[in-house]
Each structure stands twice: as C-alpha cells, then as structure tokens.
Design an enzyme around this catalytic site. Structure first.
Site, PDB file in Angstrom:
ATOM      1  CB  SER A   1      -0.869  -0.009   1.264  1.00 32.75           C
ATOM      2  OG  SER A   1      -1.435   1.264   1.470  1.00 32.75           O
TER       3      SER A   1
ATOM      4  CD  GLU B   1      -2.291   5.144   4.848  1.00 33.63           C
ATOM      5  OE1 GLU B   1      -1.938   5.107   6.037  1.00 33.63           O
ATOM      6  OE2 GLU B   1      -2.699   6.174   4.297  1.00 33.63           O
TER       7      GLU B   1
ATOM      8  CE1 TYR C   1      -4.203  -1.694   5.549  1.00 33.33           C
ATOM      9  CE2 TYR C   1      -3.192   0.356   4.830  1.00 33.33           C
ATOM     10  CZ  TYR C   1      -3.765  -0.868   4.531  1.00 33.33           C
ATOM     11  OH  TYR C   1      -3.909  -1.247   3.222  1.00 33.33           O
TER      12      TYR C   1
HETATM   13  P1  NAP Z   1     -11.472  -4.752   1.646  1.00 30.41           P
HETATM   14  O1  NAP Z   1     -12.620  -4.410   0.750  1.00 30.41           O
HETATM   15  O2  NAP Z   1     -11.434  -4.239   3.031  1.00 30.41           O
HETATM   16  O3  NAP Z   1     -11.385  -6.361   1.692  1.00 30.41           O
HETATM   17  C1  NAP Z   1     -10.614  -7.018   2.660  1.00 30.41           C
HETATM   18  C2  NAP Z   1     -10.833  -8.520   2.525  1.00 30.41           C
HETATM   19  O4  NAP Z   1     -10.035  -9.186   3.511  1.00 30.41           O
HETATM   20  C3  NAP Z   1     -12.278  -8.978   2.745  1.00 30.41           C
HETATM   21  O5  NAP Z   1     -12.579  -9.991   1.796  1.00 30.41           O
HETATM   22  C4  NAP Z   1     -12.209  -9.592   4.149  1.00 30.41           C
HETATM   23  O6  NAP Z   1     -13.173 -10.588   4.370  1.00 30.41           O
HETATM   24  C5  NAP Z   1     -10.819 -10.216   4.110  1.00 30.41           C
HETATM   25  N1  NAP Z   1     -10.309 -10.529   5.450  1.00 30.41           N
HETATM   26  C6  NAP Z   1     -10.152  -9.662   6.485  1.00 30.41           C
HETATM   27  N2  NAP Z   1      -9.657 -10.305   7.545  1.00 30.41           N
HETATM   28  C7  NAP Z   1      -9.496 -11.600   7.179  1.00 30.41           C
HETATM   29  C8  NAP Z   1      -9.034 -12.785   7.846  1.00 30.41           C
HETATM   30  N3  NAP Z   1      -8.635 -12.748   9.120  1.00 30.41           N
HETATM   31  N4  NAP Z   1      -9.016 -13.951   7.161  1.00 30.41           N
HETATM   32  C9  NAP Z   1      -9.420 -14.008   5.869  1.00 30.41           C
HETATM   33  N5  NAP Z   1      -9.888 -12.941   5.199  1.00 30.41           N
HETATM   34  C10 NAP Z   1      -9.923 -11.753   5.847  1.00 30.41           C
HETATM   35  O7  NAP Z   1     -10.095  -4.325   0.953  1.00 30.41           O
HETATM   36  P2  NAP Z   1      -9.797  -3.888  -0.568  1.00 30.41           P
HETATM   37  O8  NAP Z   1     -10.028  -2.444  -0.720  1.00 30.41           O
HETATM   38  O9  NAP Z   1     -10.424  -4.857  -1.488  1.00 30.41           O
HETATM   39  O10 NAP Z   1      -8.203  -4.070  -0.596  1.00 30.41           O
HETATM   40  C11 NAP Z   1      -7.614  -5.341  -0.901  1.00 30.41           C
HETATM   41  C12 NAP Z   1      -6.217  -5.375  -0.318  1.00 30.41           C
HETATM   42  O11 NAP Z   1      -5.426  -4.344  -0.889  1.00 30.41           O
HETATM   43  C13 NAP Z   1      -6.123  -5.179   1.196  1.00 30.41           C
HETATM   44  O12 NAP Z   1      -5.058  -5.958   1.680  1.00 30.41           O
HETATM   45  C14 NAP Z   1      -5.801  -3.699   1.342  1.00 30.41           C
HETATM   46  O13 NAP Z   1      -5.141  -3.451   2.563  1.00 30.41           O
HETATM   47  C15 NAP Z   1      -4.898  -3.513   0.140  1.00 30.41           C
HETATM   48  N6  NAP Z   1      -4.858  -2.179  -0.446  1.00 30.41           N
HETATM   49  C16 NAP Z   1      -6.020  -1.550  -0.779  1.00 30.41           C
HETATM   50  C17 NAP Z   1      -5.984  -0.310  -1.384  1.00 30.41           C
HETATM   51  C18 NAP Z   1      -7.244   0.415  -1.781  1.00 30.41           C
HETATM   52  O14 NAP Z   1      -7.173   1.627  -2.030  1.00 30.41           O
HETATM   53  N7  NAP Z   1      -8.375  -0.265  -1.895  1.00 30.41           N
HETATM   54  C19 NAP Z   1      -4.738   0.290  -1.665  1.00 30.41           C
HETATM   55  C20 NAP Z   1      -3.569  -0.387  -1.329  1.00 30.41           C
HETATM   56  C21 NAP Z   1      -3.641  -1.629  -0.735  1.00 30.41           C
HETATM   57  P3  NAP Z   1     -14.643 -10.284   5.042  1.00 30.41           P
HETATM   58  O15 NAP Z   1     -15.555 -10.041   3.879  1.00 30.41           O
HETATM   59  O16 NAP Z   1     -14.927 -11.556   5.771  1.00 30.41           O
HETATM   60  O17 NAP Z   1     -14.475  -9.095   5.941  1.00 30.41           O
HETATM   61  N1  GDD Z   2     -12.593   7.423   5.998  1.00 25.34           N
HETATM   62  C1  GDD Z   2     -12.696   8.752   6.100  1.00 25.34           C
HETATM   63  N2  GDD Z   2     -13.852   9.292   6.615  1.00 25.34           N
HETATM   64  N3  GDD Z   2     -11.666   9.522   5.689  1.00 25.34           N
HETATM   65  C2  GDD Z   2     -11.819  10.863   5.766  1.00 25.34           C
HETATM   66  C3  GDD Z   2     -12.973  11.472   6.265  1.00 25.34           C
HETATM   67  C4  GDD Z   2     -14.034  10.639   6.730  1.00 25.34           C
HETATM   68  O1  GDD Z   2     -15.084  11.102   7.199  1.00 25.34           O
HETATM   69  N4  GDD Z   2     -12.815  12.823   6.202  1.00 25.34           N
HETATM   70  C5  GDD Z   2     -11.604  13.048   5.683  1.00 25.34           C
HETATM   71  N5  GDD Z   2     -10.987  11.867   5.432  1.00 25.34           N
HETATM   72  C6  GDD Z   2      -9.625  11.708   4.893  1.00 25.34           C
HETATM   73  C7  GDD Z   2      -8.726  10.840   5.771  1.00 25.34           C
HETATM   74  O2  GDD Z   2      -8.232  11.593   6.887  1.00 25.34           O
HETATM   75  C8  GDD Z   2      -7.650  10.448   4.767  1.00 25.34           C
HETATM   76  O3  GDD Z   2      -6.665  11.449   4.714  1.00 25.34           O
HETATM   77  C9  GDD Z   2      -8.393  10.423   3.424  1.00 25.34           C
HETATM   78  O4  GDD Z   2      -9.673  11.023   3.659  1.00 25.34           O
HETATM   79  C10 GDD Z   2      -8.611   9.038   2.826  1.00 25.34           C
HETATM   80  O5  GDD Z   2      -9.157   8.191   3.804  1.00 25.34           O
HETATM   81  P1  GDD Z   2      -9.716   6.716   3.448  1.00 25.34           P
HETATM   82  O6  GDD Z   2     -10.655   6.774   2.308  1.00 25.34           O
HETATM   83  O7  GDD Z   2     -10.211   6.133   4.733  1.00 25.34           O
HETATM   84  O8  GDD Z   2      -8.437   5.957   2.879  1.00 25.34           O
HETATM   85  P2  GDD Z   2      -6.912   5.890   3.350  1.00 25.34           P
HETATM   86  O9  GDD Z   2      -6.112   6.717   2.388  1.00 25.34           O
HETATM   87  O10 GDD Z   2      -6.753   6.139   4.790  1.00 25.34           O
HETATM   88  O11 GDD Z   2      -6.576   4.335   3.135  1.00 25.34           O
HETATM   89  C11 GDD Z   2      -7.005   3.653   1.941  1.00 25.34           C
HETATM   90  O12 GDD Z   2      -5.983   3.718   0.970  1.00 25.34           O
HETATM   91  C12 GDD Z   2      -4.771   3.027   1.292  1.00 25.34           C
HETATM   92  C13 GDD Z   2      -3.804   3.228   0.119  1.00 25.34           C
HETATM   93  O13 GDD Z   2      -3.167   4.478   0.255  1.00 25.34           O
HETATM   94  C14 GDD Z   2      -7.336   2.199   2.323  1.00 25.34           C
HETATM   95  O14 GDD Z   2      -7.948   1.571   1.223  1.00 25.34           O
HETATM   96  C15 GDD Z   2      -6.097   1.432   2.682  1.00 25.34           C
HETATM   97  O15 GDD Z   2      -6.441   0.044   2.876  1.00 25.34           O
HETATM   98  C16 GDD Z   2      -5.100   1.560   1.523  1.00 25.34           C
HETATM   99  O16 GDD Z   2      -3.921   0.834   1.786  1.00 25.34           O
END
Ligand code: NAP
Ligand code: GDD
Length: 330
Positions: free
Chosen positions: A123, A125, A147
């Site tokens: 990520s 992050e 995280y």
């Molecule tokens: P998400 O929607 O939160 O999905 C997370 C998945 O992990 C769900 O299927 C959840 O299952 C499963 N899970 C959680 N705990 C588990 C456990 N103990 N055993 C088995 N499965 C478990 O995340 P996403 O947005 O699709 O992201 C996919 C991956 O990419 C994650 O690792 C996230 O950290 C990473 N990532 C995401 C982003 C982004 O912007 N979306 C960016 C960078 C990296 P349940 O349905 O049972 O909860």
């Molecule tokens: N969730 C949330 N809710 N975020 C808010 C809000 C609110 O009400 N108001 C402002 N924000 C700001 C957060 O402070 C953060 O700076 C930004 O919106 C994005 O927040 P999220 O959408 O919660 O995502 P994230 O950037 O913290 O994390 C996501 O992206 C990562 C990749 O950079 C997640 O998907 C992580 O799993 C992923 O790794």
C-alpha cells in the site's frame, strides 16, 4: 486452465480480480473466513463460477490446507484489516491480520506449493509521511498508522521470502483505488453515498474530517489488471501502481456534489472525530516503471470515477427501485 487462489475475495479488489481472472479462463478459488452471516454481496453473481474455500489469516493450518489441496499457479493475498482508523483502535488485531497473516500465507506457499506465484497487496500508506514527491519504488517508507506499519512488515516479509527461498513473490504498492463496491466507511464511498442520500431527501448533512488530505485515486477495476500483469513477468519485481494525479478530499466533495447539482458548502460539516492521530497528508504516485515494464496505464480519470460512484449510489438509493439497502452496483 491456470488456477488462482484469492484471499479477500469478498472485498472490493477480490471481487474485481475474480471477474478479471474468470474472463481470462482461470479457475478461481476464493478464500473466505467464517462469519456469522454471509459477506458475499460483492461476489454473489460469481458464486456459481468460483470455488469457495474456508480459511483464516489467523489460522496457519487452514491456509496450508487450502494451498496444499488447490496447488495453485498464482496466489493473490488481498485479505487484510484495511481500514486505517480501525488500525488505531485495534492495532494488535491489525498486526495479526495485515502483517503476520502475510507470513502465514507465505509459509503455506513455501511448504505446500513453492512453484506458485505470489502477489502481496502492499500500500501507498507505507510512504505515509512522504520523504519525496511523487513516490516511486525507490522512495523511502515512513508509515503513519498501525495499518501502514503492518503493511510495511507484509511488504518486507514478501521481499525476504523471495530472496531467502527463491519464491516468485511480488509486492504491488497500490495507491488508493475505489469503485461503487468500495466499503462505505472509506472517504470516497462515504461521500458518494452521502451525496445520494441528500439528493433523495433522506438526510441533509454529511460529516467529514480532514478536507485538506490529498490522495492519488484510481478505479479498482483498472488496478486488478496491474496485479495480474506483475505475476506474468519473467522475474519477480515490485511495482508502484497509481494514476500520477493527486486531489484533495475537498476536490472529491466538490465534484461529487456538483454531479447532482448541489453545492457542497450547503451540506458538509466538519467533525473532529474523523481526524486521525497521525495523518498522511499527500500521496502522489510515479507509476512510470509500471507504464514502461508492465504496459499498464489507468483507463479511468478521477472525474469519471467520482461520477461512476455517485451515479451508482443515486441509483441504489432511488426509492422508486426498491433494491435491498445493502446491494452494491458496479
Ligand atoms: P477490503 O474491501 O477491506 O477487503 C478485505 C478482505 O479481507 C475482505 O474480503 C475480508 O473478508 C478479508 N479478510 C479480512 N480479515 C481476514 C481474515 N482474518 N481472514 C481471511 N480474510 C480476511 O479491501 P480492498 O479495498 O479490497 O483491498 C484489498 C487489499 O489491498 C487489502 O489488503 C488492502 O489493505 C490492500 N490495499 C487496498 C488499497 C485500496 O485503495 N483499496 C490500496 C492499497 C492496498 P470479510 O468479507 O470476511 O471481511
Ligand atoms: N474514511 C474517512 N472518513 N476519511 C476521511 C474522512 C471521513 O469522514 N474525512 C476526511 N478523510 C480523509 C482521511 O483523513 C484520509 O486522509 C483520506 O480522507 C482518505 O481516507 P480513506 O478513504 O479512509 O483511505 P486511506 O487513504 O486512509 O486508506 C485507503 O488507501 C490506502 C492506500 O493508500 C485504504 O484503502 C487502505 O487500505 C489503503 O492501503
């Protein structure tokens, strides 16, 4: 027929990746954990075409059993506790899932199917308090949340298993990617859901935190293609995946409200509860290595993404179409 195991198949990315691999002719095995009720809303339409196996990132034996029985060609580790604020309130559990869970799955691959190619969902992050802008594969890491720290562990253990055991194990360092299937607690979906509720007269306000934070937001459907491309390379190499464009949360809010003809200033209120103990102020990818070596470029702009998400939520909450309240489009 190539065979792929996806952990986190019930999540946003897992559902898009399963669709993508099925379209390429893969046999897809999705790992789900036991929960008290089904969490299949994103993959309901795929269930007849994927094989579901039960395992948990906390449970070594269940992971090893799945990998041993399936003998996959590719393993995509998408499962994690992925919400940053929860990582502050549940830091130890986040470490178990998001950090040690990676080691457990790598151990399963190493012992039960070492020829499988392994993808780790790293990520942006991990860049946290960014040390340079834009961020590339060479940018030093400085995570700002439990995280981010857990993901950094997952990243380095993947590198370590590649170097120690000669596994084809790679890390995709993905910047934020969103879709109509995004979890409702993440800011993009919270905003588009809020806009739709206000448009339909279900509420009048939307409470948010820091509007100044900037993210490089892309469309999840584009990003799963990059994951697959990484596993088709001749050598295991890590890549940064993002759009190369950054926007503030304030930009997101403005574009989303404008989509339905509303002024965000009439509806958005700031609530300090949504501020984080430590913030990531600015993320901006330099995806040039992926552009060059993987031939990957994102197809969806920020405006297209926000419009797609607003339209899907407006449609989902339209009182004329009595769709189930939790149903996800896209
Ligand atoms: P998400 O929607 O939160 O999905 C997370 C998945 O992990 C769900 O299927 C959840 O299952 C499963 N899970 C959680 N705990 C588990 C456990 N103990 N055993 C088995 N499965 C478990 O995340 P996403 O947005 O699709 O992201 C996919 C991956 O990419 C994650 O690792 C996230 O950290 C990473 N990532 C995401 C982003 C982004 O912007 N979306 C960016 C960078 C990296 P349940 O349905 O049972 O909860
Ligand atoms: N969730 C949330 N809710 N975020 C808010 C809000 C609110 O009400 N108001 C402002 N924000 C700001 C957060 O402070 C953060 O700076 C930004 O919106 C994005 O927040 P999220 O959408 O919660 O995502 P994230 O950037 O913290 O994390 C996501 O992206 C990562 C990749 O950079 C997640 O998907 C992580 O799993 C992923 O790794």
């Amino acid at each position: 027929m190539p065979r792929a195991v996806i952990t986190g198949i019930t999540g946003q990315d897992g559902s898009y990746l399963a669709e993508f691999l099925l379209a390429k002719g893969y046999e897809v095995v999705g790992v789900v954990r036991r929960t008290s009720h089904h969490s299949y809303e994103r993959i309901e339409h795929l269930v007849p075409r994927v094989r579901i196996e039960a395992a948990d990132l906390l449970d070594q034996h269940s992971l090893t059993t799945v990998i041993r029985d399936v003998q996959p060609d590719e393993v995509y580790n998408l499962a994690a506790q992925s919400f940053v604020p929860t990582s502050f309130s549940q830091p130890v559990l986040t470490g178990e899932f998001t950090a040690l869970g990676v080691t457990r799955l790598l151990e399963a691959v190493r012992l039960a199917c070492p020829t499988a190619r392994f993808y780790q969902a790293s990520s942006s992050e991990m860049f946290g308090k960014v040390q340079e802008t834009p961020q590339s594969e060479g940018t030093p890491f400085y995570p700002r949340s439990p995280y981010g720290v857990a993901k950094l562990y997952g990243h380095w253990i993947t590198v370590n298993y590649r170097e120690s055991y000669n596994l084809f194990a790679v890390s995709g360092i993905l910047f934020n990617h969103e879709s109509p299937r995004r979890g409702i607690e993440f800011v993009t979906r919270k905003v588009t859901d809020g806009v739709a509720r206000i448009k339909h007269g279900l509420t009048t306000t939307l409470a948010l935190g820091n509007l100044e934070a900037r993210r490089d937001w892309g469309f999840a459907g584009d990003y799963v293609d990059a994951m697959w491309r990484m596993l088709q390379q001749p050598e295991p190499v890590d890549y940064v995946i993002g759009t190369g464009v950054t926007h503030s949360v304030g930009d997101l809010v403005r574009v989303a409200f404008e989509r339905v003809g509303l002024n965000w200033r009439d509806h958005v209120v700031i609530d300090e509860r949504y501020y984080r103990p430590a913030e990531v102020d600015l993320l901006l990818a330099d995806p040039s290595k992926a552009n060059r070596e993987l031939g990957w470029t994102p197809a969806t702009t920020f405006e297209q993404l926000v419009h797609m998400m607003v339209d899907a939520d407006v449609e989902r909450l339209n009182p004329k179409h009595a769709r189930p309240s939790g149903a996800l489009a896209g």
